[in-house]
Design a protein around this motif. Sequence first.
Motif, mmCIF file in Angstrom:
data_model
loop_
_atom_site.group_PDB
_atom_site.id
_atom_site.type_symbol
_atom_site.label_atom_id
_atom_site.label_comp_id
_atom_site.label_asym_id
_atom_site.label_seq_id
_atom_site.Cartn_x
_atom_site.Cartn_y
_atom_site.Cartn_z
ATOM 1 N N VAL A 185 -9.904 -4.716 -4.671
ATOM 2 C CA VAL A 185 -11.192 -5.268 -5.080
ATOM 3 C C VAL A 185 -11.175 -6.767 -4.800
ATOM 4 O O VAL A 185 -10.271 -7.477 -5.254
ATOM 5 N N ASP A 186 -12.157 -7.248 -4.045
ATOM 6 C CA ASP A 186 -12.179 -8.668 -3.710
ATOM 7 C C ASP A 186 -12.750 -9.495 -4.859
ATOM 8 O O ASP A 186 -13.067 -8.969 -5.941
ATOM 9 N N GLN A 187 -12.910 -10.779 -4.661
ATOM 10 C CA GLN A 187 -13.350 -11.686 -5.703
ATOM 11 C C GLN A 187 -14.792 -11.431 -6.140
ATOM 12 O O GLN A 187 -15.194 -11.843 -7.229
ATOM 13 N N LEU A 188 -15.572 -10.758 -5.274
ATOM 14 C CA LEU A 188 -16.963 -10.437 -5.621
ATOM 15 C C LEU A 188 -17.090 -9.072 -6.280
ATOM 16 O O LEU A 188 -18.199 -8.618 -6.559
ATOM 17 N N GLY A 189 -15.952 -8.412 -6.508
ATOM 18 C CA GLY A 189 -15.973 -7.103 -7.146
ATOM 19 C C GLY A 189 -16.266 -5.946 -6.207
ATOM 20 O O GLY A 189 -16.576 -4.840 -6.650
ATOM 21 N N ILE A 190 -16.156 -6.193 -4.914
ATOM 22 C CA ILE A 190 -16.427 -5.156 -3.911
ATOM 23 C C ILE A 190 -15.122 -4.442 -3.559
ATOM 24 O O ILE A 190 -14.117 -5.094 -3.253
ATOM 25 N N VAL A 191 -15.147 -3.113 -3.588
ATOM 26 C CA VAL A 191 -13.966 -2.334 -3.231
ATOM 27 C C VAL A 191 -13.855 -2.281 -1.709
ATOM 28 O O VAL A 191 -14.815 -1.926 -1.017
ATOM 29 N N LYS A 192 -12.689 -2.649 -1.191
ATOM 30 C CA LYS A 192 -12.467 -2.665 0.245
ATOM 31 C C LYS A 192 -11.262 -1.807 0.617
ATOM 32 O O LYS A 192 -10.305 -1.711 -0.157
ATOM 33 N N GLU A 193 -11.341 -1.197 1.765
ATOM 34 C CA GLU A 193 -10.212 -0.465 2.338
ATOM 35 C C GLU A 193 -9.920 -1.054 3.709
ATOM 36 O O GLU A 193 -10.782 -1.048 4.588
ATOM 37 N N ARG A 194 -8.700 -1.550 3.885
ATOM 38 C CA ARG A 194 -8.337 -2.213 5.124
ATOM 39 C C ARG A 194 -7.019 -1.656 5.647
ATOM 40 O O ARG A 194 -6.031 -1.583 4.910
ATOM 41 N N SER A 195 -7.019 -1.297 6.928
ATOM 42 C CA SER A 195 -5.790 -0.821 7.562
ATOM 43 C C SER A 195 -4.923 -2.009 7.953
ATOM 44 O O SER A 195 -5.424 -2.999 8.510
ATOM 45 N N ILE A 196 -3.633 -1.925 7.660
ATOM 46 C CA ILE A 196 -2.729 -3.026 8.010
ATOM 47 C C ILE A 196 -1.654 -2.574 9.015
ATOM 48 O O ILE A 196 -0.680 -3.291 9.233
ATOM 49 N N GLY A 197 -1.838 -1.406 9.606
ATOM 50 C CA GLY A 197 -0.899 -1.015 10.652
ATOM 51 C C GLY A 197 -0.608 0.473 10.680
ATOM 52 O O GLY A 197 -0.955 1.218 9.761
ATOM 53 N N VAL A 198 0.023 0.862 11.759
ATOM 54 C CA VAL A 198 0.479 2.237 11.945
ATOM 55 C C VAL A 198 1.963 2.194 12.274
ATOM 56 O O VAL A 198 2.371 1.577 13.256
ATOM 57 N N VAL A 199 2.761 2.838 11.445
ATOM 58 C CA VAL A 199 4.207 2.874 11.637
ATOM 59 C C VAL A 199 4.598 4.237 12.181
ATOM 60 O O VAL A 199 4.118 5.270 11.699
ATOM 61 N N HIS A 200 5.474 4.257 13.163
ATOM 62 C CA HIS A 200 5.949 5.518 13.732
ATOM 63 C C HIS A 200 7.294 5.873 13.103
ATOM 64 O O HIS A 200 8.247 5.090 13.155
ATOM 65 N N VAL A 201 7.347 7.057 12.494
ATOM 66 C CA VAL A 201 8.549 7.503 11.791
ATOM 67 C C VAL A 201 9.103 8.757 12.455
ATOM 68 O O VAL A 201 8.365 9.552 13.048
ATOM 69 N N LEU A 202 10.426 8.922 12.357
ATOM 70 C CA LEU A 202 11.084 10.079 12.971
ATOM 71 C C LEU A 202 10.883 11.352 12.169
ATOM 72 O O LEU A 202 10.917 12.456 12.717
ATOM 73 N N ASP A 203 10.701 11.227 10.866
ATOM 74 C CA ASP A 203 10.424 12.394 10.016
ATOM 75 C C ASP A 203 9.528 11.951 8.878
ATOM 76 O O ASP A 203 9.246 10.760 8.712
ATOM 77 N N THR A 204 9.077 12.913 8.081
ATOM 78 C CA THR A 204 8.128 12.613 7.011
ATOM 79 C C THR A 204 8.747 12.827 5.630
ATOM 80 O O THR A 204 8.046 13.169 4.674
ATOM 81 N N SER A 205 10.044 12.625 5.530
ATOM 82 C CA SER A 205 10.695 12.730 4.229
ATOM 83 C C SER A 205 10.311 11.539 3.365
ATOM 84 O O SER A 205 9.873 10.497 3.874
ATOM 85 N N SER A 206 10.479 11.692 2.076
ATOM 86 C CA SER A 206 10.074 10.626 1.150
ATOM 87 C C SER A 206 10.840 9.335 1.392
ATOM 88 O O SER A 206 10.278 8.239 1.324
ATOM 89 N N LEU A 207 12.145 9.437 1.696
ATOM 90 C CA LEU A 207 12.952 8.242 1.937
ATOM 91 C C LEU A 207 12.495 7.502 3.191
ATOM 92 O O LEU A 207 12.434 6.268 3.221
ATOM 93 N N THR A 208 12.161 8.266 4.230
ATOM 94 C CA THR A 208 11.704 7.649 5.482
ATOM 95 C C THR A 208 10.357 6.961 5.289
ATOM 96 O O THR A 208 10.138 5.837 5.763
#
Length: 248
Positions: A185-208
């Motif tokens: 939520v920004d200073q004006l009270g507006i809810v925002k969704e912003r992408s900050i990147g795409v990471v490539h992982v070798l597997d989808t386990s919780s630790l990874t």
Amino acid sequence: MVGEQGGRDAFIIEDFDNWSKKNSFRKHMGNIQSYHHKAQEKCDLLLRKNQSIGEVLHKQTELEKSNYEIRLRATIRSCRFLLKNALPFRGHDETEKSNNKGLFIEVLSLIREDNEKIFKVTLENAPKNEKLTSRTIQKDIVDCFSKEIIKSICDEIGKDVFAILVDESSDISPPAPLPLVLRYVDQLGIVKERSIGVVHVLDTSSLTLKAAIDSVFTDNNLSMAQVRIQKLLLLLLLLLLLLLLLLL
């Protein structure tokens, strides 16, 4: 100072020892066509600021630097336009004879169409090894834009809290893309969704996945202490827990 001299080879072969005779230097210099006068004239021309070798090289370097900056600005403007409108960069055929060289080259051609300074230093008029249109250059500029945008997002969040939205793709063969989105939520009270990147992982386990998130957070000076679970998700978890207790 060798050749037509008035006296002997003073300063060249023998020492000059006639300091007491006032006319010795004049006799040594000879007439106006002597090598001494010609050498003096060349020395004077060389020492002139506008004609010296250093000044010529400096002017050439400054010109090349100026042309490079003009070329770079035009390339950045082309990239910025395509990124802002989510348009592709490359074309299937970018040769000189192609009618459609791809949006990046076409936009650059449009930018320089009415600007003589840009026209003179870009595309076919640019040095062959410094056109600033290669795929690598484009990726570097896009990466710079990406870093600046992510920095502005993180600066907007500051020390406030935020939620993480992660959607891994387990059905794709490794490395799987892991997009990371921040909800805040920004200073004006507006809810925002912003992408900050795409990471490539070798597997989808919780630790990874955790390691990937930690890496993104470290790169952008974010802290896990700022992360908050969303109320809706918390409610769903509580309902799921209650349902499990009822089934037991």
